[in-house]
Design a protein around this motif. Structure first.
Motif, mmCIF file in Angstrom:
data_model
loop_
_atom_site.group_PDB
_atom_site.id
_atom_site.type_symbol
_atom_site.label_atom_id
_atom_site.label_comp_id
_atom_site.label_asym_id
_atom_site.label_seq_id
_atom_site.Cartn_x
_atom_site.Cartn_y
_atom_site.Cartn_z
ATOM 1 N N LEU A 21 12.453 -3.268 -3.435
ATOM 2 C CA LEU A 21 11.690 -4.433 -3.174
ATOM 3 C C LEU A 21 10.199 -4.222 -3.329
ATOM 4 C CD1 LEU A 21 13.632 -5.356 0.393
ATOM 5 C CD2 LEU A 21 13.978 -6.498 -2.030
ATOM 6 N N PRO A 22 9.583 -5.433 -3.586
ATOM 7 C CA PRO A 22 8.190 -5.412 -3.905
ATOM 8 C C PRO A 22 7.386 -4.917 -2.552
ATOM 9 C CG PRO A 22 9.110 -7.581 -4.389
ATOM 10 C CD PRO A 22 10.002 -6.739 -3.654
ATOM 11 N N LYS A 23 6.177 -4.064 -2.665
ATOM 12 C CA LYS A 23 5.700 -3.729 -1.641
ATOM 13 C C LYS A 23 4.173 -3.560 -2.006
ATOM 14 C CE LYS A 23 6.232 1.164 -3.105
ATOM 15 N NZ LYS A 23 6.645 2.292 -2.818
ATOM 16 N N VAL A 24 3.214 -3.596 -1.087
ATOM 17 C CA VAL A 24 1.808 -3.293 -1.120
ATOM 18 C C VAL A 24 1.470 -1.812 -1.954
ATOM 19 C CG1 VAL A 24 -0.562 -3.201 -0.174
ATOM 20 C CG2 VAL A 24 0.810 -4.786 0.429
ATOM 21 N N LEU A 25 0.737 -1.797 -2.904
ATOM 22 C CA LEU A 25 0.444 -0.761 -3.567
ATOM 23 C C LEU A 25 -0.604 -0.050 -3.209
ATOM 24 C CD1 LEU A 25 1.668 -1.311 -7.194
ATOM 25 C CD2 LEU A 25 2.954 -0.438 -5.152
ATOM 26 N N ALA A 26 -0.709 0.915 -2.896
ATOM 27 C CA ALA A 26 -2.208 1.787 -2.305
ATOM 28 C C ALA A 26 -2.879 2.323 -3.676
ATOM 29 C CB ALA A 26 -1.617 3.017 -1.551
ATOM 30 N N SER A 32 -4.105 -7.123 -3.143
ATOM 31 C CA SER A 32 -3.320 -7.273 -1.701
ATOM 32 C C SER A 32 -2.967 -8.601 -1.161
ATOM 33 C CB SER A 32 -3.261 -6.137 -1.015
ATOM 34 O OG SER A 32 -4.758 -5.935 -0.518
ATOM 35 N N VAL A 33 -4.285 -9.177 -1.172
ATOM 36 C CA VAL A 33 -4.518 -10.415 -0.283
ATOM 37 C C VAL A 33 -3.485 -11.513 -0.818
ATOM 38 C CG1 VAL A 33 -5.894 -12.263 0.306
ATOM 39 C CG2 VAL A 33 -6.707 -10.109 0.552
ATOM 40 N N GLY A 53 7.649 -9.749 -7.968
ATOM 41 C CA GLY A 53 7.440 -8.221 -7.840
ATOM 42 C C GLY A 53 6.025 -7.974 -7.873
ATOM 43 N N HIS A 54 5.588 -6.834 -7.320
ATOM 44 C CA HIS A 54 4.239 -6.451 -7.138
ATOM 45 C C HIS A 54 3.654 -6.179 -8.617
ATOM 46 C CE1 HIS A 54 6.718 -2.460 -6.495
ATOM 47 N NE2 HIS A 54 6.340 -2.249 -7.595
ATOM 48 N N SER A 55 4.239 -6.069 -9.626
ATOM 49 C CA SER A 55 3.600 -5.874 -10.734
ATOM 50 C C SER A 55 2.579 -6.911 -11.325
ATOM 51 C CB SER A 55 4.589 -5.595 -12.009
ATOM 52 O OG SER A 55 5.466 -6.733 -12.272
#
Length: 314
Positions: A215-220, A226-227, A269-271
């Motif tokens: 699953l998508p997630k906030v990438l550090a 992220s906002v 997705g987070h990309s």
């Protein structure tokens, strides 16, 4: 896994050969990692002989009084008869071929094996099987975009019988008409569940793979927006904050997501939110917002989501 290719040039008749395609070739490498010992020096001796004939160092071979040359396909020509690499190698490994006459293959092989000659080809010895535990990982990106039964072919059945010989429609020189998928070969296929083509993966394929949600997630990372990611996630997931703290929680559908869809299947997705240049506004305007509005047209997101989508530009 295997198929027939045509090898030719403008001056020769087309030659049809069975070859391992990507999957078959990779499976062969994985199998070879589980072999040890053995003697197979044929390629070295053959290449040296070909080079000597091309250089004019050798004009005749063994008991033949015929001048030899190399044809455009890299085989040894005795005027009209030809000793091909494939059949000479088959004779070297197996001691016989399916040819009615093996005269010229035997002439070449005996010449290469002559202990008093230059090449000193040693007799073939089969390697022994060991368990190397060396992992071979084949990653197939967007595996769902192909006609999988047609692409995977015999692999579908070979996956069911790991480490065992499975018959192939095609035969190769060194493997015959069998193929083996060893235990140390891992196949990973990626897919985007929002693609409509995912639903067309048949059960014969599904039951041979394990399915894992990523699953998508906030990438550090510094260049992750992220906002905006969290605002878009809220269009699909009601309990996103809870999910951030514990990714094992069951995702709850947001008020904007149609009841016919799961958040896991359509969430962007987070990309999309990795900033690759200084102008992230362009990506929002021409990539993220258009696909979200397309989701409204397709009934994935409700029309009430449009105001939230438009607010992303502010």
């Amino acid at each position: 896994m295997r198929g027939i290719v045509v090898k030719t040039d403008v001056s020769t008749t087309p030659e049809y050969k069975t070859v391992n395609k990507t999957l078959g070739a990779f499976a062969k490498k994985a199998n070879e990692s589980n072999l040890t010992g053995g003697v197979d020096d044929f390629d070295r001796a053959w290449e040296e002989l070909i080079q000597d004939i091309n250089d004019g160092t050798i004009g005749k071979i063994g008991s033949s009084n015929v001048d030899v040359s190399i044809n455009s396909q890299g085989n040894i020509r005795f005027n009209s008869p030809v000793a091909t690499y494939e059949k000479t190698y088959e004779l070297y490994r197996k001691g016989a071929t399916d040819l009615k006459y093996e005269t010229y293959q035997k002439i070449v092989l005996n010449y290469l094996k002559n202990p008093n000659g230059k090449y000193k080809l040693k007799n073939y010895e089969a390697p022994k099987t060991v368990d190397s535990n060396t992992p071979y990982v084949l990653v197939i990106d967007e595996i769902n975009r192909a006609n999988l039964p047609a692409v995977l072919g015999e692999l579908i059945y070979a996956l069911e019988y790991r480490g065992e010989q499975v018959e192939s429609l095609y035969s190769t020189l060194d493997e015959g008409n069998t193929l083996i998928l060893p235990e140390n070969l891992y196949i990973i296929g990626t897919m985007n569940t929002s693609d409509r083509s995912v639903g067309h993966i048949d059960y014969a394929i599904r039951r041979r793979f394990a399915f894992v949600d990523m699953l998508p997630k906030v990438l550090a990372i510094d260049n992750f927006e992220s906002v905006i990611f969290e605002k878009v996630a809220a269009l699909f997931i009601k309990n996103f904050k809870e999910y951030q703290e514990d990714n094992t929680v069951v995702l709850q559908r947001s008020e904007y997501l149609s009841e016919e869809f799961r958040p896991e299947d359509v969430w962007l997705g987070h990309s999309y939110f990795i900033k690759t240049g200084s102008d992230f506004l362009t990506r929002k305007k021409y990539e993220i917002i258009p696909i979200l509005k397309e989701y409204i047209n397709d009934g994935i997101l409700k029309e009430t989501a449009e105001a939230e989508i438009n607010s992303l530009l502010k």
